[in-house]
Design an enzyme around this catalytic site. Structure first.
Site, short mmCIF file in Angstrom:
data_model
loop_
_atom_site.label_atom_id
_atom_site.label_comp_id
_atom_site.label_asym_id
_atom_site.label_seq_id
_atom_site.Cartn_x
_atom_site.Cartn_y
_atom_site.Cartn_z
N VAL A 121 0.82 -1.21 0.00
CA VAL A 121 0.00 0.00 0.00
C VAL A 121 0.86 1.26 0.00
O VAL A 121 0.67 2.17 -0.81
CB VAL A 121 -0.95 0.01 1.22
CG1 VAL A 121 -1.71 1.33 1.29
CG2 VAL A 121 -1.91 -1.17 1.16
N THR A 125 -2.51 -4.51 9.23
CA THR A 125 -3.39 -4.73 10.38
C THR A 125 -3.88 -6.18 10.31
O THR A 125 -4.96 -6.46 9.78
CB THR A 125 -4.59 -3.76 10.36
OG1 THR A 125 -5.12 -3.65 9.03
CG2 THR A 125 -4.17 -2.38 10.83
N CYS A 147 -6.67 -9.01 2.87
CA CYS A 147 -7.90 -8.20 2.91
C CYS A 147 -9.15 -9.06 3.11
O CYS A 147 -9.73 -9.06 4.18
CB CYS A 147 -8.02 -7.38 1.62
SG CYS A 147 -6.78 -6.09 1.46
N ARG A 197 0.91 -13.49 2.17
CA ARG A 197 0.22 -13.25 3.43
C ARG A 197 -1.15 -13.92 3.47
O ARG A 197 -1.95 -13.78 2.56
CB ARG A 197 0.04 -11.73 3.66
CG ARG A 197 1.33 -10.98 3.89
CD ARG A 197 1.07 -9.49 3.99
NE ARG A 197 0.49 -8.95 2.76
CZ ARG A 197 0.03 -7.71 2.63
NH1 ARG A 197 0.05 -6.90 3.67
NH2 ARG A 197 -0.47 -7.30 1.48
#
Length: 433
Positions: A21, A92, A267, A338
């Site tokens: 990001v 996060t 996500c 991830r």
């Protein structure tokens, strides 16, 4: 209110976190503004200074372009103390109990708090539950900086919408949601993003609305995929090809084109837990969202069990059998590992006693070893005829020639080989999800 903040005519922007990001965002802002990219990993800083982006979101030319624009890469806090706008783009994640882990976010807030000055703005882009910016991050900023929120400094939230590996929908081409802690700050932040986001912006009425908008975007996709995954489970028992059903249903103009699959990544497989965590905190137990998560989290086990059944039907002894899994990243043509749910397939096959090899030309071998304890096969070191079963888990472009390789196999080998196509990209397969 301190109106000095709105007199920042020459923003100096610090991007905190240079991953999937942060780096593309830093590059976009560097075209018009002075930008400092901050990351705690020295190795990441060294690579970027040499023009290399391991996430492959930016080309070498783009990284060097940002440097030529005056962008700095650093892991030293003193290098960001003269900035007046801080944008937080750290991960996060969730922990092993599916609970939000705000540690990176709070650590980033502590770092900013050490250099925060009167009139500065802190903008968060990391995915959080509604309220996290003002209820979790702001107190850290106030405590460390000893400044007062909305008097000495201000905050905003603009949720990231990066799609890793997507070279068409890049950061400047995706409409950006913005928000601020006061109406004046919100307008300032909106104009700041609008100056580099060619797709435009949408100014949300509050930070909480912007936070909620982000977290439901991926929760919605998660639920839709869970629906077709459940269809796949049902149709498997009915002996019907799910993709044939979806193709037929898709002839209706308003049928949504979702496909079954493993739901991973940072996500879709994570964000819903942020929303459900906050929902439980305020006394509501979400049912649909968590049901969708349970379905999607169990698809890897379903795939492994189907592969084992297919091998049994072809006369293979399961314990000691050799299985080749193609792909470990969470999506095609992307190095991001991830929260890849391919690991669920691998672990379940290993539980059955299978010897599982994994090949992925996109993944970083060291990252895979550190994250999952797996040793990737080197390019060119695997021959499909050496295996009892092959699982196409990720549809990398490099795997498109698999059809031809299977067709060229010896007839007896081809008949005994199990081919399970999770991504439904092959012409030759025994079964697909």
């Amino acid at each position: 209110m301190n109106n000095q903040i709105f007199n920042i005519k020459n923003p100096k922007i610090a991007i905190i976190g240079l991953g999937y990001v942060g780096l593309p965002l830093a590059h976009a802002f560097s075209i018009k503004y002075k930008v400092v990219g901050f990351d705690i990993a020295q190795s990441r800083i060294d690579e970027l200074k040499n023009g290399y982006d391991r996430t492959l979101e930016l080309s070498e030319e783009q990284v060097k372009e940002a440097i030529s624009n005056g962008m700095e890469f650093t892991n030293k806090i003193e290098d960001i103390k003269n900035c007046n706008i801080y944008i937080v783009t750290v991960p996060t994640p969730i922990d092993e109990h599916k609970t939000p882990d705000l540690t990176p976010l709070l650590k980033a807030s502590e770092t900013i708090g050490k250099v925060l000055k009167k009139g500065d703005i802190v903008i968060y882009e990391s995915t959080v539950y509604p309220g996290a910016t003002e209820e979790d991050c702001v107190p850290v900023l106030e405590k460390v900086s000893r400044l007062k929120f909305n008097e000495d400094f201000f905050c905003g939230y603009s949720p990231e919408r990066i799609n890793p590996g997507d070279k068409e929908h890049t950061v400047t081409k995706i409409l950006k949601v913005t928000s601020g802690s006061t109406p004046e700050v919100a307008k300032y932040i909106d104009e700041l993003y609008k100056s580099v986001i060619t797709a435009g912006t949408h100014l949300a009425p509050s930070i909480k609305v912007a936070e909620a908008a982000k977290v439901i975007e991926n929760a919605q996709r998660d639920i839709n995929i869970a629906f077709v995954n459940e269809l796949a489970l049902i149709f498997d028992k009915l002996g019907i090809d799910t993709h044939d059903v979806l193709k037929a249903a898709g002839t209706k103009w308003n049928f949504l084109p979702f496909k079954p699959g493993l739901v991973g990544g940072h996500c879709i497989g994570v964000d819903p837990y942020y929303l459900t965590y906050k929902a439980k905190e305020v006394g509501y137990h979400p049912e649909v969202i968590l049901a969708g998560r349970r379905i999607n989290d169990n698809m890897g086990v379903h795939v492994a069990n189907k592969v084992v059944k297919l091998m049994i039907h072809k006369g293979h002894t399961i314990k000691g059998s050799k299985v080749l899994v193609l792909g470990i990243t969470f999506k095609e043509n992307c190095p991001d590992i991830r929260n890849s749910r391919v690991i669920d397939v691998i672990r379940e096959l290993q539980e059955f006693g299978c010897n599982v090899d994994v090949h992925d030309p996109w993944a970083d071998a060291k990252e895979v070893k550190d994250e999952y304890g797996l040793d990737l096969l080197e390019n060119g070191s695997c021959k499909i005829e050496d295996y009892n079963a092959i699982v196409l888990a990720v549809a990398h472009n490099e795997f498109k020639e698999l059809d031809d390789m299977i067709q060229n196999l010896n007839h007896n080998i081809k008949d005994s080989l199990v081919i399970y196509d999770i991504k439904s990209t092959l012409n030759y397969f025994n079964e697909r999800l």
